[in-house]
Enzyme design. Structure first.
Site, PDB file in Angstrom:
ATOM      1  CG  PHE A  69      -2.380  -0.119   0.936  1.00  0.00           C
ATOM      2  CD1 PHE A  69      -2.884  -1.188   0.208  1.00  0.00           C
ATOM      3  CD2 PHE A  69      -3.274   0.858   1.377  1.00  0.00           C
ATOM      4  CE1 PHE A  69      -4.240  -1.290  -0.077  1.00  0.00           C
ATOM      5  CE2 PHE A  69      -4.641   0.775   1.093  1.00  0.00           C
ATOM      6  CZ  PHE A  69      -5.119  -0.295   0.375  1.00  0.00           C
ATOM      7  CD  GLN A 120      -5.591  10.253   3.021  1.00  0.00           C
ATOM      8  OE1 GLN A 120      -6.306   9.307   3.309  1.00  0.00           O
ATOM      9  NE2 GLN A 120      -4.298  10.270   3.272  1.00  0.00           N
ATOM     10  CG  HIS A 132      -8.154   7.643  -2.250  1.00  0.00           C
ATOM     11  ND1 HIS A 132      -7.865   7.183  -3.513  1.00  0.00           N
ATOM     12  CD2 HIS A 132      -7.912   6.612  -1.410  1.00  0.00           C
ATOM     13  CE1 HIS A 132      -7.469   5.915  -3.428  1.00  0.00           C
ATOM     14  NE2 HIS A 132      -7.491   5.551  -2.161  1.00  0.00           N
ATOM     15  CG  LEU A 165     -11.829   4.285  -2.708  1.00  0.00           C
ATOM     16  CD1 LEU A 165     -10.916   5.491  -2.648  1.00  0.00           C
ATOM     17  CD2 LEU A 165     -11.719   3.478  -1.434  1.00  0.00           C
ATOM     18  CD  GLU A 178      -2.918   3.696  -1.161  1.00  0.00           C
ATOM     19  OE1 GLU A 178      -3.584   4.706  -0.893  1.00  0.00           O
ATOM     20  OE2 GLU A 178      -1.928   3.350  -0.513  1.00  0.00           O
ATOM     21  NE  ARG A 202      -4.771   6.448   0.512  1.00  0.00           N
ATOM     22  CZ  ARG A 202      -5.673   5.825   1.244  1.00  0.00           C
ATOM     23  NH1 ARG A 202      -6.336   6.481   2.168  1.00  0.00           N
ATOM     24  NH2 ARG A 202      -5.915   4.553   1.053  1.00  0.00           N
ATOM     25  CG  HIS A 215     -10.295   8.634   1.066  1.00  0.00           C
ATOM     26  ND1 HIS A 215     -11.251   7.778   0.554  1.00  0.00           N
ATOM     27  CD2 HIS A 215      -9.417   7.838   1.741  1.00  0.00           C
ATOM     28  CE1 HIS A 215     -10.961   6.528   0.893  1.00  0.00           C
ATOM     29  NE2 HIS A 215      -9.866   6.543   1.634  1.00  0.00           N
ATOM     30  NE  ARG A 217      -6.752   7.305   6.333  1.00  0.00           N
ATOM     31  CZ  ARG A 217      -7.181   6.259   5.621  1.00  0.00           C
ATOM     32  NH1 ARG A 217      -6.842   5.029   5.960  1.00  0.00           N
ATOM     33  NH2 ARG A 217      -7.948   6.427   4.563  1.00  0.00           N
TER      34      ARG A 217
HETATM   35  C1  LIG Z   1     -14.646   4.498   0.385  1.00  0.00           C
HETATM   36  C2  LIG Z   1     -13.658   4.400   1.493  1.00  0.00           C
HETATM   37  C3  LIG Z   1     -12.864   3.277   1.627  1.00  0.00           C
HETATM   38  C4  LIG Z   1     -11.954   3.169   2.677  1.00  0.00           C
HETATM   39  N1  LIG Z   1     -11.158   2.060   2.757  1.00  0.00           N
HETATM   40  C5  LIG Z   1     -10.267   1.960   3.781  1.00  0.00           C
HETATM   41  C6  LIG Z   1      -9.407   0.828   3.885  1.00  0.00           C
HETATM   42  O1  LIG Z   1      -9.446  -0.097   3.105  1.00  0.00           O
HETATM   43  N2  LIG Z   1      -8.522   0.801   4.937  1.00  0.00           N
HETATM   44  C7  LIG Z   1      -8.446   1.805   5.855  1.00  0.00           C
HETATM   45  O2  LIG Z   1      -7.647   1.708   6.775  1.00  0.00           O
HETATM   46  N3  LIG Z   1      -9.276   2.872   5.775  1.00  0.00           N
HETATM   47  C8  LIG Z   1     -10.170   2.966   4.776  1.00  0.00           C
HETATM   48  N4  LIG Z   1     -10.987   4.073   4.702  1.00  0.00           N
HETATM   49  C9  LIG Z   1     -11.139   4.912   5.890  1.00  0.00           C
HETATM   50  C10 LIG Z   1     -12.007   4.150   6.906  1.00  0.00           C
HETATM   51  O3  LIG Z   1     -13.016   3.447   6.217  1.00  0.00           O
HETATM   52  C11 LIG Z   1     -12.677   5.053   7.927  1.00  0.00           C
HETATM   53  O4  LIG Z   1     -11.733   5.930   8.476  1.00  0.00           O
HETATM   54  C12 LIG Z   1     -13.282   4.224   9.057  1.00  0.00           C
HETATM   55  O5  LIG Z   1     -14.135   3.231   8.528  1.00  0.00           O
HETATM   56  C13 LIG Z   1     -14.055   5.113  10.021  1.00  0.00           C
HETATM   57  O6  LIG Z   1     -14.685   4.281  10.967  1.00  0.00           O
HETATM   58  P1  LIG Z   1     -15.339   4.884  12.275  1.00  0.00           P
HETATM   59  O7  LIG Z   1     -15.780   3.733  13.088  1.00  0.00           O
HETATM   60  O8  LIG Z   1     -14.449   5.876  12.894  1.00  0.00           O
HETATM   61  O9  LIG Z   1     -16.620   5.708  11.752  1.00  0.00           O
HETATM   62  P2  LIG Z   1     -17.771   5.358  10.695  1.00  0.00           P
HETATM   63  O10 LIG Z   1     -17.683   4.019  10.131  1.00  0.00           O
HETATM   64  O11 LIG Z   1     -17.795   6.535   9.773  1.00  0.00           O
HETATM   65  O12 LIG Z   1     -19.062   5.375  11.596  1.00  0.00           O
HETATM   66  C14 LIG Z   1     -19.575   6.564  12.166  1.00  0.00           C
HETATM   67  C15 LIG Z   1     -20.773   6.194  12.993  1.00  0.00           C
HETATM   68  O13 LIG Z   1     -21.211   7.351  13.721  1.00  0.00           O
HETATM   69  C16 LIG Z   1     -22.609   7.492  13.605  1.00  0.00           C
HETATM   70  N5  LIG Z   1     -22.941   8.919  13.769  1.00  0.00           N
HETATM   71  C17 LIG Z   1     -22.340   9.985  13.184  1.00  0.00           C
HETATM   72  N6  LIG Z   1     -22.951  11.128  13.580  1.00  0.00           N
HETATM   73  C18 LIG Z   1     -23.949  10.766  14.416  1.00  0.00           C
HETATM   74  C19 LIG Z   1     -24.954  11.476  15.121  1.00  0.00           C
HETATM   75  N7  LIG Z   1     -25.073  12.814  15.031  1.00  0.00           N
HETATM   76  N8  LIG Z   1     -25.820  10.782  15.890  1.00  0.00           N
HETATM   77  C20 LIG Z   1     -25.752   9.429  15.969  1.00  0.00           C
HETATM   78  N9  LIG Z   1     -24.834   8.695  15.301  1.00  0.00           N
HETATM   79  C21 LIG Z   1     -23.938   9.372  14.545  1.00  0.00           C
HETATM   80  C22 LIG Z   1     -22.937   6.934  12.235  1.00  0.00           C
HETATM   81  O14 LIG Z   1     -24.280   6.545  12.163  1.00  0.00           O
HETATM   82  C23 LIG Z   1     -21.978   5.731  12.175  1.00  0.00           C
HETATM   83  O15 LIG Z   1     -22.556   4.622  12.808  1.00  0.00           O
HETATM   84  C24 LIG Z   1     -11.855   4.213   3.621  1.00  0.00           C
HETATM   85  C25 LIG Z   1     -12.629   5.357   3.489  1.00  0.00           C
HETATM   86  C26 LIG Z   1     -13.501   5.470   2.410  1.00  0.00           C
HETATM   87  C27 LIG Z   1     -14.277   6.744   2.245  1.00  0.00           C
END
Ligand SMILES: Cc1cc2nc3c(=O)[nH]c(=O)nc-3n(C[C@H](O)[C@H](O)[C@H](O)COP(=O)(O)OP(=O)(O)OC[C@H]3O[C@@H](n4cnc5c(N)ncnc54)[C@H](O)[C@@H]3O)c2cc1C
Length: 581
Positions: free
Chosen positions: A119, A233, A235, A245, A248, A279, A349, A390
């Site tokens: 990666f 960031q 992407h 997306l 990568e 990135r 991203h 990142r």
């Molecule tokens: C398309 C894409 C692909 C990616 N692929 C990778 C990868 O392969 N590897 C990697 O390391 N990273 C990857 N990333 C980054 C990674 O996916 C995210 O940083 C990570 O999944 C975030 O997880 P999280 O648990 O912090 O939040 P999230 O999964 O974003 O969850 C947020 C939660 O908070 C809740 N929430 C938000 N606001 C409120 C509110 N006001 N009230 C109640 N609930 C709320 C939402 O409902 C949700 O349940 C990718 C990002 C994107 C955009």
């Protein structure tokens, strides 16, 4: 009004929130609640594609924890807190194995070893994956795991509108049950904020529609600080014109980037790492190619783009290692990756900044005191392991590691803490919140401004003034526009007057928080007079470690946004090289 009480409240059901819930349940038999504005499996984490970084086979891969830490710190342009990075790399292998034990079907070599792919910015292959649907598999496995515990309760489709923090301690939240429109007061001994990033501040983004980041704005209103919000960031490879997306993983498996002359232009920007440079570097290279006329132009949208060439990889690699990418390119760009170039350009991203915490995810006030009973994890938090940029696949590791760490700490804390107080003052706060939302915001203003028009103006302002290439003059012009958007929000028009599933109201509440987050990005970016990682300034093109090797904090004082700075924690990586790849 319903008043609910729990020992531990986890806000957000992405990978960080679910991992925290599981760890809290292993730690103590306490009453845990998970609240999420979307149903669990619609949380953004489901769409993570490429994988999760961890040192699994140091001997076979020529890898080490120190090498993973070094790559991450160099990738961060030296802004990451090095003690947090050391914790990340030490715990990530444990998390990969934990996820395997509970059922994540990691892709494997024929001999049974877990497969790891290269990666961007990583010296050796260390990205563990489940085809290119890693987030989906981790999420469904963690969800199943949490369902085993009868002391974990889910509040699906409940939108948190306010954090209640009093005398430096967490007390509870107010939340709207989106299904009924009822406002609830949820009191708890402890909470973990795991609400993800704020990609939707921008128009062209790979993030889910729910990745609006309002909780970061609400956190500032509750007296908390956001850290390093200027680091957004891009992407390099989002599908044109949708912004979906193209992971990568495509370049990790050997894909090339080519301009319209058929040249692998990365040789001019990062001769050693080529397409697998970090990135920020690849994104700026693509945008430079487009700006200098060497990109293609998308007929319908007019967007400039470059080609992602996977043709040489062959059908077996495409179908087994990156099948989702082939499917997305076909469905959303009408190209077969086996015989055609995939049209791509950079899109927003990831949010490197987030809620200011210490190394263990404990939420800190602007002056550095722990807000008792409150933690943050995942993309919503800035612990900070990513600094100014990142590296791909480090986020899922971060979500899992800090989900575990915060879940365990919060459960232990909740075991000892007294029951949440149901003092009248919290009921009064909730009643005021109900009146703010349902009497004042949900009024029947017919000639006010549409939520979507205002959100569009916000996104356009961010794209135009705080993009990947920044300059003092354009950033200064953006500030009055953002302040006008803040002012215009008081004249917002909500067309749906009902309480039940009122998406229009939910969108307005999101926008309200987003405006404050945008201001934190804008003021932080304008103040930082250097280029570091994803924050690139045409007027200050060099990194300036003498004046700017420090974290930005943004917070409100008397309703005005203020900035201050805290030092970066350095352990043993003291040679701040120029980032060449
Ligand atoms: C398309 C894409 C692909 C990616 N692929 C990778 C990868 O392969 N590897 C990697 O390391 N990273 C990857 N990333 C980054 C990674 O996916 C995210 O940083 C990570 O999944 C975030 O997880 P999280 O648990 O912090 O939040 P999230 O999964 O974003 O969850 C947020 C939660 O908070 C809740 N929430 C938000 N606001 C409120 C509110 N006001 N009230 C109640 N609930 C709320 C939402 O409902 C949700 O349940 C990718 C990002 C994107 C955009």
């Amino acid at each position: 009004m319903e008043i609910l009480k729990h020992d531990l409240l986890i806000i957000g059901s992405g990978i960080a929130g679910l991992r925290a819930a599981a760890q809290a349940a292993y730690t103590a038999k306490i009453d845990i609640a998970i609240i999420s504005k979307v149903q669990v499996m619609r949380s953004h984490s489901v769409s993570a594609e490429g994988g999760m970084s961890a040192v699994l086979y140091p001997d076979k891969n020529n890898d080490s924890l120190d090498l993973h830490a070094y790559d991450t710190i160099k990738g961060s342009d030296y802004l990451a807190d090095q003690d947090a990075v050391e914790l990340l790399v030490r715990m990530a292998p444990l998390e990969v194995r934990y996820l395997e034990r509970i059922g994540v079907p990691w892709s494997r070599h024929p001999d049974g070893r877990i497969y790891q792919r290269p990666f961007g910015g990583m010296s050796v292959p260390r990205t563990t994956f489940a085809a290119d649907k890693t987030g989906f598999f981790i999420m469904s496995t963690l969800w199943q795991e949490t369902l085993r515990f009868d002391n974990i309760k889910y509040y699906h489709e409940h939108f948190v509108t306010k954090l209640i923090i009093e005398n430096g301690e967490f007390r509870g939240v107010t939340a709207i049950d989106l299904k009924t429109g009822e406002l609830k007061l949820i009191l708890a001994k402890a909470a973990i904020i795991a609400t993800g990033g704020a990609g939707r501040l921008y128009r062209f983004t790979t993030t889910a529609h729910s990745t609006t980041g309002e909780m970061l704005g609400y956190a500032m209103r509750a007296g908390l600080a956001l850290k390093d919000m200027e680091f957004v960031q891009w992407h390099p490879t989002a599908l044109v014109p949708s912004g979906i997306l193209v992971s990568e993983a495509a370049r990790g498996e050997g894909g090339y980037l080519v301009n319209k002359e058929g040249e692998r232009f990365m040789k001019r920007y990062a001769p050693q790492k080529m397409e697998l440079a970090p990135r920020d570097i690849v994104s700026r290279a693509i945008l430079t190619e487009i700006a200098e006329g060497r990109g293609f132009v998308h007929e319908e949208s007019g967007m400039g783009y470059v080609g992602l060439d996977l043709r040489h990889l062959g059908e077996e690699v495409l179908n087994q290692k990156i099948p989702f990418i082939r499917e997305l390119a076909h469905k959303y760009a009408g190209v077969d990756a086996l015989s055609e170039l995939i049209p791509v350009r950079p899109a927003v991203h990831y949010t490197m900044g987030g809620i200011h915490t210490d190394t263990y995810g404990r939420v800190l006030t602007p002056s550095g005191e722990w807000v008792k009973g409150l933690w943050a994890a995942g993309e919503a938090a800035s612990v900070s392991v990513h600094g100014a940029n990142r590296l791909g696949s480090n986020s899922l590791s971060e979500c899992s590691v800090w989900g575990r760490l915060t879940g365990e700490q919060a459960a232990k804390y909740a075991m000892e803490a007294p029951a949440p107080s149901t003092d009248e003052k919290y009921i009064k706060i909730a009643q005021e919140e109900e009146s703010r939302i349902f009497d004042k915001l949900l009024h029947k203003e017919t000639n006010g401004i549409s939520v979507y028009e205002l959100k569009g103006r916000l996104q356009d302002t961010m794209e135009q003034h705080y993009g990947p290439f920044r300059h003092e003059s354009t950033m200064k012009e953006g500030i009055p526009k953002l302040l006008k958007i803040r002012e215009d929000f008081s004249r917002i028009r909500i067309e749906d007057g009902s309480r039940i599933y009122n998406q229009n109201l939910k969108d307005a509440l999101e926008l309200d928080g987003m405006i404050d987050v945008a201001l934190a990005v804008a003021y932080g970016a304008l103040a930082r007079q250097e280029s570091r990682g994803a924050h690139y300034r045409l007027d200050y093109p060099k990194r300036d470690d003498v004046n700017w090797l420090k974290h930005t904090l943004a917070y409100f004082v008397g309703g005005q946004l203020q900035l201050s700075y805290v030092p970066v924690r350095i352990t043993k990586w003291t040679k701040f090289e120029e980032r060449k790849y």
